[in-house]
Design a protein around this motif. Structure first.
Motif, short mmCIF file in Angstrom:
data_model
loop_
_atom_site.label_atom_id
_atom_site.label_comp_id
_atom_site.label_asym_id
_atom_site.label_seq_id
_atom_site.Cartn_x
_atom_site.Cartn_y
_atom_site.Cartn_z
N GLU A 115 10.38 6.56 58.96
CA GLU A 115 9.96 7.90 59.38
C GLU A 115 8.50 7.97 59.81
O GLU A 115 8.15 8.80 60.65
CB GLU A 115 10.17 8.91 58.25
CG GLU A 115 11.63 9.18 57.88
CD GLU A 115 12.24 8.08 57.02
OE1 GLU A 115 11.51 7.53 56.16
OE2 GLU A 115 13.41 7.73 57.23
N ALA A 116 7.65 7.15 59.20
CA ALA A 116 6.22 7.30 59.45
C ALA A 116 5.51 5.96 59.34
O ALA A 116 5.79 5.16 58.44
CB ALA A 116 5.61 8.29 58.46
N GLN B 168 -0.05 7.29 59.72
CA GLN B 168 0.34 8.67 59.42
C GLN B 168 0.42 8.89 57.91
O GLN B 168 -0.04 9.92 57.39
CB GLN B 168 1.70 8.98 60.07
CG GLN B 168 2.05 10.46 59.97
CD GLN B 168 3.48 10.74 60.44
OE1 GLN B 168 4.01 10.04 61.30
NE2 GLN B 168 4.08 11.76 59.87
N GLU C 275 -1.81 11.61 55.73
CA GLU C 275 -1.17 12.60 54.84
C GLU C 275 -1.66 12.43 53.41
O GLU C 275 -1.89 13.41 52.69
CB GLU C 275 0.36 12.45 54.90
CG GLU C 275 0.94 12.91 56.23
CD GLU C 275 2.40 12.49 56.44
OE1 GLU C 275 2.93 12.77 57.52
OE2 GLU C 275 3.00 11.85 55.52
#
Ligand code: CTP
Ligand code: CA
Length: 235
Positions: A161-162, A166, A170
């Motif tokens: 997903e990331a 990223q 986060e």
């Protein structure tokens, strides 16, 4: 050479560095731990001292041969568990201008530690109940006074997903610290190599900016990280 240069980038600054990895006892002879050697944190302590900082290293299960690479000016406190690391950090926080949280902290500990060595029972498996440890870095962010600079670390592989970058951005926002060092451990930059690939991010409110990215030995990247931290510290 490592002589503390008067007028170095961290001259007059007190730097708290954590290194290594915490261990949580299961019984008197066994623990839950991780593979952190403490080399990166020790290299950061060395680089901060070389930049003129007054350095206190809290070392969680760092081998004597790794600690032997520190200059004698670095104060060392040795700890084993996450609770001991948290206590040492809380005690040192008021005396620190910068906190660099590079230790690998066990996310969990055993709900109960057996007082006696656990024995096998028949041919059954074993379930151990774990409880989550407090987040030391987030706690330091909550209790800090004034303009103390707090630096977190993240080793990320990325997920479907990331990507690592990223996830690091986060994590910086979630933790609320000022700076975050991403150690990119995705494929091709694997463990067991001599070099680290790192990115240093800074947070300003809800905005994250990239301060620097570099690749090299743990000593080389530590010098760059210390220079980046000093530049943010001195505006
Ligand atoms: N950290 C901490 N206390 C914990 C866990 C982590 O102080 N209980 C600190 C680490 O020293 C590091 C930063 O938080 O500076 C990020 O650690 P990391 O393990 O990457 O983050 P977690 O919040 O534990 O998230 P996850 O492991 O799920 O990615
Ligand atoms: Ca974690």
């Amino acid at each position: 050479a490592a002589g503390a240069a008067p007028g170095g980038a961290l001259a007059g600054n007190r730097i708290l560095v954590t290194a290594g990895g915490t261990r949580e006892p299961l019984d008197p002879v066994r623990y839950l731990g991780n593979r952190s050697s403490g080399k990166q944190g020790t290299a950061l302590a060395r680089a901060a001292a070389a930049a003129g900082g007054s350095v206190h290293l809290v070392a969680a299960n760092v081998g004597a041969e790794v600690l032997a690479g520190l200059p004698p000016t670095v104060t060392v406190t040795e700890v084993e568990t996450t609770a001991e690391l948290a206590e040492a950090c809380a005690a040192a926080q008021p005396e620190s201008d910068v906190i660099i949280m590079s230790a690998a902290v066990s996310d969990y500990r055993a709900a109960e530690t057996a007082a006696h060595k656990m024995k096998k029972s028949g041919d059954e498996g074993l379930r151990i109940e774990l409880v989550q440890n407090p987040d030391i870095l987030a706690g330091l962010v909550r209790t800090r006074a004034g303009d103390q600079l707090i630096v977190g670390f993240a080793a990320e592989t990325g997920s479907p997903e990331a990507g690592p970058e990223q996830l690091a951005r986060e994590k910086l926002l979630r933790k609320g610290c000022d700076l975050l060092v991403l150690n990119d451990v995705s494929a091709g930059k694997a463990f067991g190599t001599d070099t680290n690939a790192i990115v240093l991010y800074a947070r300003d409110g809800d905005a994250v900016s990239e301060v620097l990215r570099t690749e090299g030995t743990k000593d080389e990247v530590s010098e760059k990280v210390v220079a980046g931290v000093a530049s943010v510290l001195h505006g």
